[in-house]
Design a protein around this motif. Structure first.
Motif, PDB file in Angstrom:
ATOM      1  N   TYR A  47      38.767  37.551  37.975  1.00 23.17           N
ATOM      2  CA  TYR A  47      38.492  36.145  38.244  1.00 23.17           C
ATOM      3  C   TYR A  47      36.995  35.850  38.155  1.00 23.17           C
ATOM      4  CZ  TYR A  47      38.856  31.654  40.735  1.00 23.17           C
ATOM      5  OH  TYR A  47      38.818  30.328  41.090  1.00 23.17           O
ATOM      6  N   ALA A  48      36.616  35.023  37.193  1.00 20.56           N
ATOM      7  CA  ALA A  48      35.258  34.481  37.066  1.00 20.56           C
ATOM      8  C   ALA A  48      34.169  35.545  36.945  1.00 20.56           C
ATOM      9  CB  ALA A  48      34.950  33.561  38.245  1.00 20.56           C
ATOM     10  N   PRO A  49      34.227  36.420  35.923  1.00 18.26           N
ATOM     11  CA  PRO A  49      33.102  37.347  35.712  1.00 18.26           C
ATOM     12  C   PRO A  49      31.816  36.577  35.411  1.00 18.26           C
ATOM     13  CG  PRO A  49      35.017  37.996  34.412  1.00 18.26           C
ATOM     14  CD  PRO A  49      35.292  36.628  34.935  1.00 18.26           C
ATOM     15  N   ASN A  50      30.744  36.952  36.091  1.00 16.84           N
ATOM     16  CA  ASN A  50      29.476  36.253  35.919  1.00 16.84           C
ATOM     17  C   ASN A  50      28.398  37.149  35.338  1.00 16.84           C
ATOM     18  OD1 ASN A  50      27.684  34.120  36.052  1.00 16.84           O
ATOM     19  ND2 ASN A  50      28.002  33.719  38.210  1.00 16.84           N
ATOM     20  N   GLY A  51      28.560  38.448  35.466  1.00 21.81           N
ATOM     21  CA  GLY A  51      27.640  39.407  34.877  1.00 21.81           C
ATOM     22  C   GLY A  51      28.422  40.619  34.444  1.00 21.81           C
ATOM     23  N   TYR A 105      32.535  39.064  52.960  1.00 24.40           N
ATOM     24  CA  TYR A 105      32.639  38.749  51.542  1.00 24.40           C
ATOM     25  C   TYR A 105      31.231  38.668  50.943  1.00 24.40           C
ATOM     26  CZ  TYR A 105      37.367  37.018  52.664  1.00 24.40           C
ATOM     27  OH  TYR A 105      38.670  36.894  53.090  1.00 24.40           O
ATOM     28  N   PHE A 106      31.087  39.147  49.708  1.00 25.16           N
ATOM     29  CA  PHE A 106      29.863  38.860  48.980  1.00 25.16           C
ATOM     30  C   PHE A 106      29.822  37.378  48.614  1.00 25.16           C
ATOM     31  CE2 PHE A 106      30.185  43.478  48.187  1.00 25.16           C
ATOM     32  CZ  PHE A 106      28.907  43.850  48.605  1.00 25.16           C
ATOM     33  N   ASN A 107      28.633  36.894  48.254  1.00 28.39           N
ATOM     34  CA  ASN A 107      28.462  35.474  47.952  1.00 28.39           C
ATOM     35  C   ASN A 107      28.882  35.119  46.529  1.00 28.39           C
ATOM     36  OD1 ASN A 107      27.245  35.076  50.499  1.00 28.39           O
ATOM     37  ND2 ASN A 107      25.255  35.686  49.685  1.00 28.39           N
ATOM     38  N   THR A 108      28.417  35.901  45.552  1.00 24.97           N
ATOM     39  CA  THR A 108      28.646  35.562  44.137  1.00 24.97           C
ATOM     40  C   THR A 108      28.810  36.791  43.239  1.00 24.97           C
ATOM     41  OG1 THR A 108      27.459  33.460  44.278  1.00 24.97           O
ATOM     42  CG2 THR A 108      27.670  34.418  42.102  1.00 24.97           C
ATOM     43  N   ILE A 109      27.980  37.815  43.381  1.00 22.72           N
ATOM     44  CA  ILE A 109      27.773  38.888  42.407  1.00 22.72           C
ATOM     45  C   ILE A 109      27.527  38.241  41.043  1.00 22.72           C
ATOM     46  CG2 ILE A 109      28.597  40.986  41.311  1.00 22.72           C
ATOM     47  CD1 ILE A 109      29.992  41.774  43.781  1.00 22.72           C
ATOM     48  N   ASP A 110      26.286  37.887  40.839  1.00 23.60           N
ATOM     49  CA  ASP A 110      25.904  37.095  39.673  1.00 23.60           C
ATOM     50  C   ASP A 110      25.657  37.944  38.436  1.00 23.60           C
ATOM     51  OD1 ASP A 110      23.886  35.611  37.870  1.00 23.60           O
ATOM     52  OD2 ASP A 110      24.570  34.039  39.227  1.00 23.60           O
ATOM     53  N   ASP A 111      24.904  39.030  38.595  1.00 23.56           N
ATOM     54  CA  ASP A 111      24.599  39.868  37.443  1.00 23.56           C
ATOM     55  C   ASP A 111      24.460  41.304  37.922  1.00 23.56           C
ATOM     56  OD1 ASP A 111      24.202  40.465  34.821  1.00 23.56           O
ATOM     57  OD2 ASP A 111      22.354  39.324  34.583  1.00 23.56           O
ATOM     58  N   TYR A 151      33.262  40.714  24.598  1.00 21.86           N
ATOM     59  CA  TYR A 151      34.014  40.076  25.677  1.00 21.86           C
ATOM     60  C   TYR A 151      33.086  39.172  26.468  1.00 21.86           C
ATOM     61  CZ  TYR A 151      37.639  43.614  24.801  1.00 21.86           C
ATOM     62  OH  TYR A 151      38.611  44.400  24.225  1.00 21.86           O
ATOM     63  N   LEU A 152      33.586  38.023  26.910  1.00 22.76           N
ATOM     64  CA  LEU A 152      32.798  37.112  27.738  1.00 22.76           C
ATOM     65  C   LEU A 152      33.715  36.251  28.580  1.00 22.76           C
ATOM     66  CD1 LEU A 152      31.674  33.995  25.807  1.00 22.76           C
ATOM     67  CD2 LEU A 152      32.678  35.884  24.528  1.00 22.76           C
ATOM     68  N   SER A 153      33.131  35.547  29.534  1.00 28.12           N
ATOM     69  CA  SER A 153      33.924  34.746  30.463  1.00 28.12           C
ATOM     70  C   SER A 153      33.667  33.263  30.265  1.00 28.12           C
ATOM     71  CB  SER A 153      33.584  35.126  31.910  1.00 28.12           C
ATOM     72  OG  SER A 153      32.257  34.717  32.225  1.00 28.12           O
ATOM     73  N   TRP A 167      32.329  44.419  35.359  1.00 26.68           N
ATOM     74  CA  TRP A 167      32.141  42.982  35.533  1.00 26.68           C
ATOM     75  C   TRP A 167      31.864  42.660  36.992  1.00 26.68           C
ATOM     76  CZ3 TRP A 167      36.513  40.931  31.845  1.00 26.68           C
ATOM     77  CH2 TRP A 167      35.919  40.453  30.667  1.00 26.68           C
ATOM     78  N   GLY A 168      30.983  41.707  37.228  1.00 27.67           N
ATOM     79  CA  GLY A 168      30.796  41.131  38.546  1.00 27.67           C
ATOM     80  C   GLY A 168      31.679  39.901  38.649  1.00 27.67           C
ATOM     81  N   ALA A 169      32.808  40.017  39.376  1.00 29.66           N
ATOM     82  CA  ALA A 169      33.727  38.883  39.544  1.00 29.66           C
ATOM     83  C   ALA A 169      33.166  37.967  40.622  1.00 29.66           C
ATOM     84  CB  ALA A 169      35.115  39.374  39.925  1.00 29.66           C
ATOM     85  N   SER A 170      32.791  36.763  40.232  1.00 26.85           N
ATOM     86  CA  SER A 170      32.009  35.902  41.124  1.00 26.85           C
ATOM     87  C   SER A 170      32.848  34.885  41.886  1.00 26.85           C
ATOM     88  CB  SER A 170      30.945  35.155  40.307  1.00 26.85           C
ATOM     89  OG  SER A 170      31.553  34.270  39.381  1.00 26.85           O
ATOM     90  N   GLY A 171      34.182  34.900  41.723  1.00 23.56           N
ATOM     91  CA  GLY A 171      35.018  33.925  42.391  1.00 23.56           C
ATOM     92  C   GLY A 171      36.060  34.569  43.283  1.00 23.56           C
ATOM     93  N   GLY A 172      36.630  33.766  44.174  1.00 24.85           N
ATOM     94  CA  GLY A 172      37.664  34.299  45.046  1.00 24.85           C
ATOM     95  C   GLY A 172      38.464  33.235  45.750  1.00 24.85           C
ATOM     96  N   ASN A 173      39.766  33.443  45.829  1.00 23.53           N
ATOM     97  CA  ASN A 173      40.657  32.647  46.668  1.00 23.53           C
ATOM     98  C   ASN A 173      41.974  33.403  46.835  1.00 23.53           C
ATOM     99  OD1 ASN A 173      42.539  31.870  44.527  1.00 23.53           O
ATOM    100  ND2 ASN A 173      40.927  30.479  43.814  1.00 23.53           N
ATOM    101  N   ARG A 174      42.978  32.770  47.437  1.00 22.91           N
ATOM    102  CA  ARG A 174      44.220  33.468  47.768  1.00 22.91           C
ATOM    103  C   ARG A 174      45.346  33.233  46.774  1.00 22.91           C
ATOM    104  NH1 ARG A 174      44.802  33.031  54.391  1.00 22.91           N
ATOM    105  NH2 ARG A 174      42.712  33.847  54.867  1.00 22.91           N
ATOM    106  N   SER A 175      45.067  32.577  45.676  1.00 23.19           N
ATOM    107  CA  SER A 175      46.169  32.247  44.761  1.00 23.19           C
ATOM    108  C   SER A 175      45.754  32.446  43.304  1.00 23.19           C
ATOM    109  CB  SER A 175      46.618  30.805  44.975  1.00 23.19           C
ATOM    110  OG  SER A 175      45.544  29.907  44.771  1.00 23.19           O
ATOM    111  N   ILE A 176      45.195  33.601  43.002  1.00 18.24           N
ATOM    112  CA  ILE A 176      44.788  33.908  41.632  1.00 18.24           C
ATOM    113  C   ILE A 176      45.883  34.734  40.986  1.00 18.24           C
ATOM    114  CG2 ILE A 176      43.059  35.025  40.187  1.00 18.24           C
ATOM    115  CD1 ILE A 176      41.084  34.597  42.546  1.00 18.24           C
ATOM    116  N   GLY A 177      46.618  34.140  40.077  1.00 19.10           N
ATOM    117  CA  GLY A 177      47.720  34.846  39.443  1.00 19.10           C
ATOM    118  C   GLY A 177      48.755  35.304  40.450  1.00 19.10           C
TER     119      GLY A 177
END
Length: 428
Positions: A156-160, A209-215, A121-123, A170-180
């Motif tokens: 949304y947007a797994p980065n690690g 909020y966290f900034n990114t959660i990169d890995d 699996y990958l993003s 998964w570290g989901a690195s993105g965020g907003n109010r209209s995901i699905g």
């Protein structure tokens, strides 16, 4: 005339001896393998290498030496070997290397191998709406197939990512109010690959909020999740909120729900990995790729600055697995920044460094580089013995067979010479 020729030869030899130039600097030592003798520690003048940019990542093989000639074969080789004994042992007699899938120029991250399914699996991190879905490589097919994948609810947007206790983390690195149709924020998520259900473990630090959660990486003894939190999501428009926290690395304890800061000294903490026994944690600083944090200018993207840190750091981990101390630099990336980071079963460190992957020993000595024609963000071992290394990044997914091995394996009872091949034997 003969005397003058003889004197010229003598002077030439003296000059060679005085400068310390090794000859040859680079030489073929296997199929698409070039050995760099003595790390090319003395180059003839004049030599020059362009500084990398975000669009043009240079490699050591791009260096020109004396009258514009290139290091022989170095730029086109699949593998550059710096330590012949250990590097060639890792590669074996016939190292193989195959380009598998041409993908978009989006960032491809968070590879996680699920052995029970034999799937990878990958993003894919492209501008909206391209953050969804994820991708999956089915290794049960011959040749393997690549298809889209969407969990319930979507991540949304797994980065690690990693695999632990039957689930993908998964570290989901993105965020907003209209995901699905719903709001999501940067978070730690689990995904059950058997049921397709995802669950949020952590999405804030005391209301921030966290900034990114990169890995992320799971400590092999405690099961705590350690993760890095740089500021890239704001730079690259993965989130609609500017950073609220300084860049830092954290430890999450799932049993209590508590989250602890383990380090806040790194400019842009990125890759993270533990030594096999969990006594050392490695964290990369990719501050050389950064941007100003100023909301009035929106999402600035990011630029590469070669004078900023692009370093792998080692920290000792306390016996109870709760804290990191004794920070020290062990490697500065030879070309770009050390992004994805993992540790093989015998303790060798593997880092994605622009157009390739560097393999280091625990002291930070570079043993070899796998070279690619695209930027590698991350990688994962697959297969029943974890012998196949998949490299993913911008515009390509490539599989390298029979190179390294990682994961929780029984300690192989084999000679030290075989262990130098990163523990290809043993049971996983």
């Amino acid at each position: 005339m003969a005397w003058l020729q003889f004197l010229s030869l003598v002077l030439s030899g003296l000059t060679h001896a005085q400068t310390g130039v090794t000859s040859p600097i680079a030489e073929a030592c296997g199929p698409s393998v070039v050995c760099i003798n003595r790390y090319a520690n003395v180059l003839s003048y004049h030599f020059f290498r362009n500084v990398s940019t975000m669009d043009d990542v240079s490699t050591f093989g791009d260096t020109t030496v004396a009258n514009g000639t290139l290091l022989k074969g170095a730029s086109s080789a699949n593998f550059l070997v710096y330590d012949k004994e250990r590097g060639l042992e890792i590669l074996g007699a016939e190292p193989s290397y195959k380009f598998m899938f041409a993908v978009s120029e989006a960032v491809h991250e968070a590879p996680v191998y699920v052995a029970s399914q034999n799937k990878l699996y990958l993003s894919q991190l492209a501008p909206p709406p391209g953050y969804l879905p994820q991708l999956v490589v089915d290794l049960n097919e011959d040749p393997p197939t690549l298809s889209e994948y969407l969990s319930d609810p979507p991540v949304y947007a797994p980065n690690g990512g990693t695999f632990h206790d039957g689930k993908i983390i998964w570290g989901a690195s993105g965020g907003n109010r209209s995901i699905g149709g719903s709001e999501q924020r940067i978070s730690l998520r689990t995904l059950d690959p058997e049921t397709n259900k995802s669950v949020t473990l952590l999405n804030n630090y005391f209301g921030f909020y966290f900034n990114t959660i990169d890995d992320l990486a799971v400590h092999p003894k405690t099961g705590d999740i350690w993760f890095t939190d740089p500021q890239y999501s704001w730079f690259n428009a993965l989130t609609d909120t500017p950073p609220q926290l300084p860049s830092a690395s954290y430890r999450y304890n799932a049993s209590s729900g508590a989250v602890f800061v383990v380090d806040d000294s790194i400019g842009q903490p990125n890759g993270i990995a533990f030594s096999p026994e969990g006594s050392v944690v490695y964290i990369t600083d990719t501050a050389a790729v950064s941007a100003p944090v100023d909301p009035q200018y929106g999402h600035p993207g990011s630029l590469f600055n070669a004078t900023q840190r692009r370093t792998v750091y080692a920290f000792d981990v306390s016996e109870d697995g709760t804290s990191a101390y004794n920070k020290r630099p062990i490697y500065m990336a030879s070309g770009f920044v050390p992004d994805g980071l993992k540790v093989a079963a015998n303790g060798y460190i593997v880092a994605g460094v622009g157009r390739g992957v560097d393999v280091l020993d625990p002291s930070g000595q570079l043993l070899l580089t796998i070279q690619t024609n695209y930027t590698v963000q991350n990688f994962a071992w697959t297969g029943p013995e974890l012998k196949t290394l998949w490299l993913m990044g911008n515009g390509g997914i490539r599989a390298k067979v029979n190179l390294l091995k990682t994961g929780k394996c029984e300690t192989p009872k084999i000679s030290s010479k075989t262990i130098l091949a990163l523990g290809r034997e043993g049971t996983c």
